[in-house]
Design a protein around this motif. Structure first.
Motif, PDB file in Angstrom:
ATOM      1  N   GLU A 149       1.759   5.216   0.389  1.00 14.27           N
ATOM      2  CA  GLU A 149       1.341   6.252   1.334  1.00 14.27           C
ATOM      3  C   GLU A 149       0.241   7.121   0.720  1.00 14.27           C
ATOM      4  OE1 GLU A 149       4.567   8.579   2.900  1.00 14.27           O
ATOM      5  OE2 GLU A 149       3.210   9.811   4.095  1.00 14.27           O
ATOM      6  N   LEU A 172      -8.002   8.087   3.811  1.00 15.61           N
ATOM      7  CA  LEU A 172      -8.242   8.753   5.111  1.00 15.61           C
ATOM      8  C   LEU A 172      -8.731  10.187   4.896  1.00 15.61           C
ATOM      9  CD1 LEU A 172      -7.711   7.539   8.051  1.00 15.61           C
ATOM     10  CD2 LEU A 172      -6.794   6.187   6.182  1.00 15.61           C
ATOM     11  N   ASN A 207      -6.386   0.707   4.766  1.00 14.48           N
ATOM     12  CA  ASN A 207      -6.709   2.143   4.793  1.00 14.48           C
ATOM     13  C   ASN A 207      -8.217   2.354   4.967  1.00 14.48           C
ATOM     14  OD1 ASN A 207      -7.212   1.073   2.246  1.00 14.48           O
ATOM     15  ND2 ASN A 207      -6.060   2.637   1.108  1.00 14.48           N
ATOM     16  N   TYR A 208      -8.987   1.619   4.187  1.00 14.72           N
ATOM     17  CA  TYR A 208     -10.452   1.783   4.220  1.00 14.72           C
ATOM     18  C   TYR A 208     -11.028   1.344   5.577  1.00 14.72           C
ATOM     19  CZ  TYR A 208     -15.302   1.300   2.552  1.00 14.72           C
ATOM     20  OH  TYR A 208     -16.665   1.407   2.384  1.00 14.72           O
ATOM     21  N   SER A 268     -10.205   3.842   8.211  1.00 14.94           N
ATOM     22  CA  SER A 268     -11.003   5.080   8.077  1.00 14.94           C
ATOM     23  C   SER A 268     -12.414   4.859   8.605  1.00 14.94           C
ATOM     24  CB  SER A 268     -11.042   5.540   6.615  1.00 14.94           C
ATOM     25  OG  SER A 268     -11.899   4.724   5.820  1.00 14.94           O
ATOM     26  N   ASP A 273      -2.087   6.200  -1.277  1.00 10.76           N
ATOM     27  CA  ASP A 273      -3.373   5.494  -1.200  1.00 10.76           C
ATOM     28  C   ASP A 273      -3.933   5.548   0.221  1.00 10.76           C
ATOM     29  OD1 ASP A 273      -3.274   4.850  -3.875  1.00 10.76           O
ATOM     30  OD2 ASP A 273      -2.205   2.962  -3.505  1.00 10.76           O
ATOM     31  N   TRP A 274      -3.040   5.425   1.190  1.00  8.41           N
ATOM     32  CA  TRP A 274      -3.453   5.558   2.593  1.00  8.41           C
ATOM     33  C   TRP A 274      -4.060   6.949   2.817  1.00  8.41           C
ATOM     34  CZ3 TRP A 274      -3.833   2.631   6.962  1.00  8.41           C
ATOM     35  CH2 TRP A 274      -4.005   3.324   8.157  1.00  8.41           C
ATOM     36  N   ASN A 275      -3.290   7.977   2.380  1.00  8.44           N
ATOM     37  CA  ASN A 275      -3.726   9.357   2.629  1.00  8.44           C
ATOM     38  C   ASN A 275      -5.028   9.678   1.905  1.00  8.44           C
ATOM     39  OD1 ASN A 275      -1.581   9.862   4.299  1.00  8.44           O
ATOM     40  ND2 ASN A 275      -0.301  10.806   2.721  1.00  8.44           N
ATOM     41  N   MET A 302       0.842  -1.212   0.000  1.00 12.31           N
ATOM     42  CA  MET A 302       0.000   0.000   0.000  1.00 12.31           C
ATOM     43  C   MET A 302       0.869   1.250   0.000  1.00 12.31           C
ATOM     44  SD  MET A 302      -3.148   0.912   2.506  1.00 12.31           S
ATOM     45  CE  MET A 302      -4.198  -0.376   1.827  1.00 12.31           C
ATOM     46  N   GLN A 362      -7.720  -4.024   2.671  1.00 12.45           N
ATOM     47  CA  GLN A 362      -8.390  -2.726   2.861  1.00 12.45           C
ATOM     48  C   GLN A 362      -7.958  -2.056   4.167  1.00 12.45           C
ATOM     49  OE1 GLN A 362     -12.741  -3.564   2.196  1.00 12.45           O
ATOM     50  NE2 GLN A 362     -12.393  -2.259   0.398  1.00 12.45           N
TER      51      GLN A 362
END
Ligand code: NAP
Length: 247
Positions: A103, A110, A153-154, A157, A105-107, A101, A151
């Motif tokens: 960064e 979120l 990150n998802y 969030s 995509d993480w940001n 993943m 998922q």
């Protein structure tokens, strides 16, 4: 017409679950601000709202950007006169296993799913506090409760959206404002159209009711939570997942 005279803001309302929510609230009598990045499709939602005899206002805003969101709330107050309901529905996915993943995509996830919910909540609370009433519904996800490989990150969030929901519910209960979350399971929309046939078949084996949900299934839960019937419910997470998890 239990929402007659009320004004609702629905983010991410150009399509999918957000569109179904906007239409359901309009059927109950609410005027609706249709907020999305995609103005052309948002106009279609607005037309559906207008065809119920309600006022519709299309606003292009990126919920991840505070300036957009603040201007959006100002416009709703100027053109529709008040804000009674906020449905934080705009959301995205950028899936991938954790080690791969990026960064960005993480940001991105979120920023839209969590910070966007924070921004919109912050933008409407002054008006709701002044009128001493309001109903907020945040769209979380079953994945925020059970986790889902690919998922991170998802799921993070959406779990955070649940924590935010409960905190704002406690902070604003004394002002007559309720704050709840709806946690959908897997719902047939553009977001889940991306799933392969194989993943979809595997998912179905985990859903006791034996089908994906529809946007209308989710809209029905939101409609309840913003109605007078739910006046004594706050800080709750309502699961709409066909029995996929039972908590
Ligand atoms: P969708 O069909 O992809 O629709 C999401 C809408 O949000 C799109 O119109 C999108 O516009 C808009 N949007 C995205 N980023 C935005 C931003 N930064 N600012 C404003 N609008 C933005 O998704 P959906 O399936 O209806 O999902 C709606 C909500 O339900 C999301 O919060 C999602 O996480 C949640 N949810 C969905 C499922 C499911 O199975 N579908 C399950 C659980 C929870 P563009 O198309 O222009 O990007």
């Amino acid at each position: 017409m239990m929402l007659q005279g009320k004004v609702a803001i629905v983010t991410g309302a150009a399509q999918g679950i957000g569109r179904a929510i906007a239409e359901a609230l309009a059927r109950d009598g609410a005027d609706v601000a249709v907020v999305d990045l995609d103005v052309a499709r948002a106009q279609e939602t607005a037309q559906a709202v207008s065809s119920q005899g309600r006022r519709a206002l299309v606003i292009k805003a990126n919920v991840a950007e505070w300036a957009d969101v603040a201007a959006m709330a100002d416009r709703v107050l100027a053109e529709l006169g008040r804000i009674d309901i906020l449905v934080n529905n705009a959301g995205i996915t950028r899936d991938g296993l954790l080690l791969r993943m990026k960064e960005e995509d993480w940001n991105a996830v979120l920023d839209v799913n969590l910070k966007g919910t924070f921004h919109c909540t912050k933008a409407v609370l002054p008006a709701m506090t002044k009128q001493r009433s309001g109903a907020l519904v945040n769209i979380a996800s079953v994945v925020g409760v059970m986790g889902n490989a690919g998922q991170a990150n998802y799921a993070a969030s959406k779990a955070a959206v649940i924590g935010l929901t409960k905190t704002v519910a406690r902070e604003y209960a004394s002002r007559g404002i309720t704050v709840n979350a709806v946690a959908p399971g897997f719902i047939g929309t553009a977001m889940t159209d991306k799933l392969s046939g194989e993943v979809r078949a595997a998912l179905l084996t985990q859903i006791p009711l034996g089908r994906l949900g529809t946007p209308d299934d989710v809209a029905a839960a939101v409609r309840f939570l913003v109605s007078p019937a739910a006046a004594y419910i706050t800080g709750h997470v309502l699961h709409v997942n066909g029995g996929m998890i039972m908590v």
